[in-house]
Design a protein around this motif. Structure first.
Motif, PDB file in Angstrom:
ATOM      1  N   ASP A 281     -75.556  18.886 -29.014  1.00 58.67           N
ATOM      2  CA  ASP A 281     -76.463  18.148 -27.923  1.00 58.67           C
ATOM      3  C   ASP A 281     -75.510  18.217 -26.518  1.00 58.67           C
ATOM      4  N   ARG A 282     -74.325  18.365 -26.667  1.00 61.27           N
ATOM      5  CA  ARG A 282     -73.721  18.337 -25.372  1.00 61.27           C
ATOM      6  C   ARG A 282     -73.372  19.571 -24.725  1.00 61.27           C
ATOM      7  N   ALA A 283     -73.769  20.760 -25.548  1.00 59.18           N
ATOM      8  CA  ALA A 283     -73.616  22.050 -25.001  1.00 59.18           C
ATOM      9  C   ALA A 283     -74.851  22.382 -24.129  1.00 59.18           C
ATOM     10  N   SER A 284     -74.624  23.209 -23.141  1.00 61.34           N
ATOM     11  CA  SER A 284     -75.804  23.464 -22.163  1.00 61.34           C
ATOM     12  C   SER A 284     -76.697  24.456 -23.015  1.00 61.34           C
ATOM     13  N   LEU A 285     -77.933  24.193 -22.426  1.00 61.98           N
ATOM     14  CA  LEU A 285     -78.999  25.496 -23.000  1.00 61.98           C
ATOM     15  C   LEU A 285     -78.504  26.731 -22.973  1.00 61.98           C
ATOM     16  N   GLN A 288     -76.175  27.351 -25.891  1.00 60.48           N
ATOM     17  CA  GLN A 288     -76.734  27.115 -27.046  1.00 60.48           C
ATOM     18  C   GLN A 288     -77.492  28.383 -27.319  1.00 60.48           C
ATOM     19  N   SER A 346     -75.581   7.649 -42.062  1.00 61.71           N
ATOM     20  CA  SER A 346     -74.719   7.941 -41.153  1.00 61.71           C
ATOM     21  C   SER A 346     -73.297   8.090 -41.730  1.00 61.71           C
ATOM     22  N   GLY A 350     -70.322   6.215 -36.775  1.00 58.74           N
ATOM     23  CA  GLY A 350     -71.202   6.235 -35.593  1.00 58.74           C
ATOM     24  C   GLY A 350     -72.052   7.331 -35.632  1.00 58.74           C
ATOM     25  N   ARG A 351     -72.056   8.433 -36.329  1.00 63.16           N
ATOM     26  CA  ARG A 351     -73.112   9.650 -36.390  1.00 63.16           C
ATOM     27  C   ARG A 351     -73.800   9.617 -37.491  1.00 63.16           C
ATOM     28  N   LEU A 352     -75.120  10.348 -37.305  1.00 64.04           N
ATOM     29  CA  LEU A 352     -75.918  10.743 -38.276  1.00 64.04           C
ATOM     30  C   LEU A 352     -75.292  11.798 -39.439  1.00 64.04           C
TER      31      LEU A 352
ATOM     32  N   PRO B 116     -76.923  20.272 -20.624  1.00 60.44           N
ATOM     33  CA  PRO B 116     -77.473  20.002 -21.917  1.00 60.44           C
ATOM     34  C   PRO B 116     -78.817  19.762 -21.819  1.00 60.44           C
ATOM     35  N   ASP B 119     -83.827  17.087 -24.351  1.00 58.87           N
ATOM     36  CA  ASP B 119     -84.302  16.913 -25.683  1.00 58.87           C
ATOM     37  C   ASP B 119     -83.910  17.746 -26.656  1.00 58.87           C
ATOM     38  N   VAL B 193     -85.217   9.169 -33.656  1.00 61.14           N
ATOM     39  CA  VAL B 193     -83.867   8.249 -33.874  1.00 61.14           C
ATOM     40  C   VAL B 193     -82.693   9.300 -33.341  1.00 61.14           C
ATOM     41  N   ARG B 194     -82.870  10.469 -33.608  1.00 61.24           N
ATOM     42  CA  ARG B 194     -81.591  11.324 -33.306  1.00 61.24           C
ATOM     43  C   ARG B 194     -81.424  11.415 -31.659  1.00 61.24           C
ATOM     44  N   ARG B 198     -78.767  10.088 -29.326  1.00 64.69           N
ATOM     45  CA  ARG B 198     -78.147  10.743 -28.334  1.00 64.69           C
ATOM     46  C   ARG B 198     -78.047  10.150 -26.896  1.00 64.69           C
ATOM     47  N   PHE B 201     -75.514   7.370 -26.390  1.00 64.94           N
ATOM     48  CA  PHE B 201     -73.762   7.946 -26.751  1.00 64.94           C
ATOM     49  C   PHE B 201     -72.970   6.992 -25.660  1.00 64.94           C
ATOM     50  N   SER B 205     -73.936   2.990 -30.902  1.00 61.81           N
ATOM     51  CA  SER B 205     -73.289   3.814 -32.218  1.00 61.81           C
ATOM     52  C   SER B 205     -74.047   3.613 -33.410  1.00 61.81           C
ATOM     53  N   VAL B 206     -74.405   4.574 -34.097  1.00 62.67           N
ATOM     54  CA  VAL B 206     -75.053   4.255 -35.353  1.00 62.67           C
ATOM     55  C   VAL B 206     -74.235   3.486 -36.220  1.00 62.67           C
ATOM     56  N   ARG B 207     -74.916   2.413 -36.850  1.00 62.82           N
ATOM     57  CA  ARG B 207     -74.217   1.786 -37.899  1.00 62.82           C
ATOM     58  C   ARG B 207     -74.598   2.066 -39.149  1.00 62.82           C
TER      59      ARG B 207
END
Lengths: 411, 411
Positions: A281-285, A288, A346, A350-352, B116, B119, B193-194, B198, B201, B205-207
């Motif tokens: 999600d932090r990579a540019s379009l 990607q 998760s 802290g990540r899904l 980035p 969405d 949710v995702r 994001r 961030f 943090s997702v618990r």
């Protein structure tokens, strides 16, 4: 515990009829109850419809991909071959009933009140929802000193090699038997796996299971291509389930392939692929799109305009995913993909815990998945992926009336 | 990162319009794109429709229960109150967009290719699917020396007591902030949710998170009551989402309750309830029906004929679930249930990890869930259940145009 396979197609009432419900769904239920082999072809396109269970090939492979998945791998906990065969017959009867929208055995409220119900009941009143159940046998089932199958292990049922970057969890890998349950309603898919596990108590044990909430591949080229959790259309160039020539060439095993009992069957590779979605999600379009080799909005190959425009490999980066996975980069190798997105809570950091549960059918994994996956070693997408689960199963041909799952192997 | 809340209801195009798709779903998408507050009431009943985000109460409580759930609990990892408030504003704008079927910010392909995307894209082309996003604040957020909220903790936001049989996993319990995402399409709920995770961030943090595949309660009494994984209809006597008197009495908090910022809000109890389905499946039908207090087929109270017939408590066993949970056994206490079935792989012991993710809203948990759950201490159903996760959150009132999630608390 359940009726034998001979009665599977009999005149039992459907779940919907049993409950005396009326309305538009009744027709489908009534048709299904009248006999699974008379289910109509257009049920493939009806959300509440039934997919025929019997046939030359197992359903759930060329079948148009349903919306939801429950996949389970089982360990066989008996050493008794006859008991295993008896279970496969019981499972076949249950699968034929459930895929037709009928409860298992005498149902959740049938029989006598003093006995446990034959069916757990949570699908009562629900339409068949295009449920398919597809079975496969893992290499471990053919081990010496287990069931006398060591000489019948197909040459194509290899041990999958280690691929660069693999970090496989044994708790999410392999298994003697795999069952893929696909349906448009997840409750119907979960109900099916749960009842197979229940029937198998003492014979098999759930090794691992995986829920898939959204399909990421289509086998119907005219349908809208679904998007994976990277936000890209996935499976655009999949093998259509209606293309008999491509299926015969790339998906269905033949007697000449070295295991006659697998003629009409296929080999299933499953890979649980965790996606590092936070990094992605932090990579540019632009990045990607370069990595995938398609534009994000339309799904068109870079340099083309529309999703189904031909791919010009020269216009893609040398390490673009679409380029490396393309048949022209793999000696013509093609596989039929039926993967699903997953989100399993998760990860404690802290990540899904999310990604792609990759499912692919092929005539021979050595010239299918293994060949393509080796070519993906240099894939720029690998930075965002990790394969954490894996399995390979030989899925026998379809069940003929009066037969049972795996009868070509065990008889 | 995202637009402010003031632009949330603006004229951005819907996901569907942006892709230029046509067909029956277009009307819904166009209506949603024209402004969330003009979404029509009958969208509640349209599978692809949009549920209005703004209002006196948060959506997702009295809203007719959607098919799928993605629930997430977050820990706040910043100590900066202003940063937290800024996130809540950003979240509000994103929630207003996503519930209307629009992408977050400039979308998955908007803005500049070198940045980035705003969405993540996996809901591109999907209708709003009745997505609702409901936020709640946990007791930990009000701790001293965190955000200066210690004097604003509502009396009703108690620490839940230990109940007999509880075996709570801290990794699946509590959390500073909870977000309940409900939608008819799980991809839409997961996407929501995702994207909130994001956007958050560095701040949250997702618990833990929980996917629910099938609803087990209905808030629309005329709809078919869904079945839980015990195969029984669940939530028959739920509070209807249309009954303003019952909602005012049992669900919506009032200023007089001790925290004026919660007026119009509600308290959410979540319990992850593992079902021992393998044991349950070996109980006889008669025993199952005695334990629940309803017949399995129709869902009628024992001694009655139809599901919605009145319950005659004297005809039920003293330890029957329906009897102990009934308002007449609890001084009139009622809660609004919105639970979902879950199946999260297997437990390493050959069993599916499956059960009920119980969600209930109430005006005050002390006279709602806690009272009822204490009365369930003698429930014969307890043999088949284990509560393994838990949480209680104060869900603020709905967001007015120009406001943000929690503004009555933070301003």
């Amino acid at each position: 515990m359940t009726a034998g396979p001979d009665t599977a197609g009999g005149g039992r009432v459907s779940r919907r009829r049993m409950l005396g419900l009326s309305g538009a769904g009744l027709l489908v239920g009534a048709a299904a109850g009248a006999g699974v082999d008379r289910a109509l072809a257009d049920h493939h396109e009806t959300p509440g419809g039934a997919v025929p269970f019997h046939g030359a090939h197992q359903a759930g492979i060329a079948t148009p991909v349903q919306d939801r998945l429950h996949f389970a791998a089982f360990d066989v906990v008996t050493e008794d071959r006859d008991r295993l065969v008896r279970l496969l017959k019981e499972w076949t009867a249950a699968a034929a009933a459930m895929t037709a929208g009928r409860p298992v055995g005498r149902g959740a409220v049938g029989g006598v009140a003093e006995a446990p119900p034959d069916d757990t009941g949570e699908a009562l009143g629900l339409p068949p929802s295009r449920l398919t159940l597809t079975i496969g046998f893992g290499a471990s089932l053919f081990a010496k000193d287990r069931f006398g199958l060591q000489d019948r292990r197909p040459p194509a049922l290899v041990d999958l090699p280690h691929f660069p970057g693999d970090k496989l969890d044994p708790q999410r890998s392999d298994g003697d038997i795999a069952v893929q349950a696909c349906a448009d309603d997840p409750q119907v898919a979960v109900h099916a796996v749960r009842n197979l596990a229940r029937i198998g108590f003492g014979v098999v044990s759930v090794r691992w299971s995986q829920l898939g909430f959204g399909k990421t591949s289509s086998t119907t080229p005219d349908a809208q291509t679904p998007r994976n959790l990277m936000g890209f259309k996935d499976g655009t160039a999949n093998i259509p389930g209606t293309d008999d020539d491509l299926l015969a060439k790339h998906v269905w095993a033949a007697a000449a392939d070295g295991a006659d009992w697998m003629a009409g069957g296929s080999y299933l590779v499953a890979r649980r692929i965790r996606m590092h979605i936070e990094t992605w999600d932090r990579a540019s379009l632009a990045e990607q799109e370069q990595i995938i080799g398609r534009d994000k909005k339309e799904g068109a190959p870079l340099g083309a305009r529309r999703e189904h425009d031909p791919v010009d490999l020269r216009r893609l980066a040398a390490d673009a995913h679409v380029r490396l996975a393309h048949p022209d980069s793999n000696g013509g190798a093609r596989i039929l993909r039926r993967g699903y997105s997953f989100t399993d809570g998760s990860d404690g950091l802290g990540r899904l815990d999310a990604g792609l549960f990759f499912l692919a059918y092929q005539r021979d994994p050595r010239t299918g998945f293994i060949r393509i996956q080796r070519n993906l070693a240099g894939d720029s997408l690998n930075e965002y992926l990790q394969h954490v689960g894996s399995g390979l199963w030989a899925c026998p041909p379809g069940v003929r009336r009066g037969g049972y799952w795996g009868d070509t192997l065990f008889r």
